[in-house]
Write an enzyme that holds these catalytic residues in place. Structure first.
Site, mmCIF file in Angstrom:
data_model
loop_
_atom_site.group_PDB
_atom_site.id
_atom_site.type_symbol
_atom_site.label_atom_id
_atom_site.label_comp_id
_atom_site.label_asym_id
_atom_site.label_seq_id
_atom_site.Cartn_x
_atom_site.Cartn_y
_atom_site.Cartn_z
ATOM 1 C CB CYS A 278 -0.954 0.004 1.193
ATOM 2 S SG CYS A 278 -1.955 -1.493 1.335
ATOM 3 C CG HIS B 119 -3.308 3.288 2.648
ATOM 4 N ND1 HIS B 119 -3.949 2.851 1.506
ATOM 5 C CD2 HIS B 119 -3.152 2.180 3.431
ATOM 6 C CE1 HIS B 119 -4.163 1.553 1.588
ATOM 7 N NE2 HIS B 119 -3.695 1.126 2.745
ATOM 8 C CG ASN C 208 -6.663 -1.328 1.753
ATOM 9 O OD1 ASN C 208 -6.006 -0.892 0.813
ATOM 10 N ND2 ASN C 208 -6.101 -1.775 2.867
#
Length: 319
Positions: free
Chosen positions: A113, A241, A271
């Site tokens: 990520c 994020h 996500n």
């Protein structure tokens, strides 16, 4: 070293929308349970799309909005942990599909990520030594192919998508103030690889990841601001994020950031790993929330374990 500025962004998401009620039909969960614990209401799943097709769509948008041609690009970097192939790399396939010059440096990055942030930092370094001063940085995932749909603690979290950015290197561009880090750990979050005899599904200790994130991200943001000799007041928007709304809210609270400076889109996408930050970045640029001359502080964390933060300025001609 020359710095970089953001010239254009793009994004792509699959057509198929999977709601929390859809998830409840697959595993023992509910809309209320997912929403209160994650902030996620829906996510996108690839059907006819591939990881490469998402990256291509996002990249073409970013190039069009930046007003650059394939011949202008000297670097093409793709952050991903869910490519269609181990080899050739996504970046090499983008070179072919986009018609980039054969001497364009093409490389995939695996920092989970945090990958898009690693990509921006790498692009600045590579473009400084490149005769062509535009670079393409893409974060793209078909992450749901790595999800175990019998594990309700992880399958509810993830979605597919891609985001892209074209950056320009030059002496008139501010140095990209960046902090990146890694702390090797295969227990907290991992995906088995080829040859292990284990399905390549994500395994994650949610409590440990939460603690890691709320400790690391505020520290990273503080370090980036200190490196740049700035304060939070100097930043127009914080692009974080989108892993879990509770993590985002804790970071905002711990740093005493104005919530209105910390936009979210996790409710609609979940996500999306390396695509998370560039997806949100594109939405902010396309909506006009981020305008030329404004500064965004990007920060995230991911498997590895990895983390990163960077202050990115929009070019005067950015779209």
């Amino acid at each position: 070293m020359n710095g970089i500025k953001l010239c254009g962004t793009g994004a792509a998401a699959p057509v198929k929308v999977v709601t929390n009620d859809d998830m409840a039909a697959m595993v023992e969960t509910s809309d209320e349970w997912i929403t209160t614990r994650t902030g996620i209401k829906e996510r996108r799943y690839c059907t006819d799309e591939t990881q490469l097709s998402l990256c291509m769509d996002a990249a073409r948008q970013a190039m069009d909005r930046a007003g650059v041609s394939p011949a202008d690009l000297g670097v093409c970097l793709v952050a991903t942990i869910s490519p269609d192939f181990i080899t050739p790399s996504v970046s090499c396939l983008l070179q072919r599909e986009l018609g980039l010059p054969e001497d364009c440096l093409c490389m995939d990055l695996n920092a989970a990520c945090s990958g898009f942030l690693y990509g921006l930092h790498t692009a600045q370094c590579l473009l400084d030594a490149c005769p062509r001063k535009y670079g393409l940085v893409v974060g793209g995932e078909a992450f749901t192919r790595l999800v175990d749909f019998t594990d309700r603690t992880t399958c509810i979290l993830f979605g597919d998508g891609a985001g892209a950015a074209v950056v320009r290197s030059g002496p008139d561009c501010p140095v990209l103030h960046t902090v990146v880090g890694a702390r090797g750990d295969e227990k907290v979050l991992h995906i088995p690889g080829a040859g292990t005899g284990v399905p390549p599904y994500i395994h994650m200790e949610g409590t440990a990841v939460f603690k890691f994130a709320v400790e690391t991200v505020p520290k990273c943001i503080t370090q980036v601001l200190e490196q740049a000799h700035m304060t939070a007041e100097d930043i127009d928007l914080f692009v974080l994020h989108q892993a879990n709304e509770r993590i985002i809210d804790r970071v905002v609270k711990n740093l005493h950031l104005p919530p209105e400076k910390c936009p979210k889109n996790i409710a609609r996408y979940g996500n999306t790993s390396a695509a998370s930050i560039p997806l949100l970045l594109h939405e902010l640029c396309a909506s006009g929330a981020l305008k030329p001359g404004m500064r965004a502080l990007l920060s995230g964390f991911g498997g590895g374990l990895t983390w990163g933060g960077a202050i990115l300025e929009l070019d005067g001609e950015a779209h």
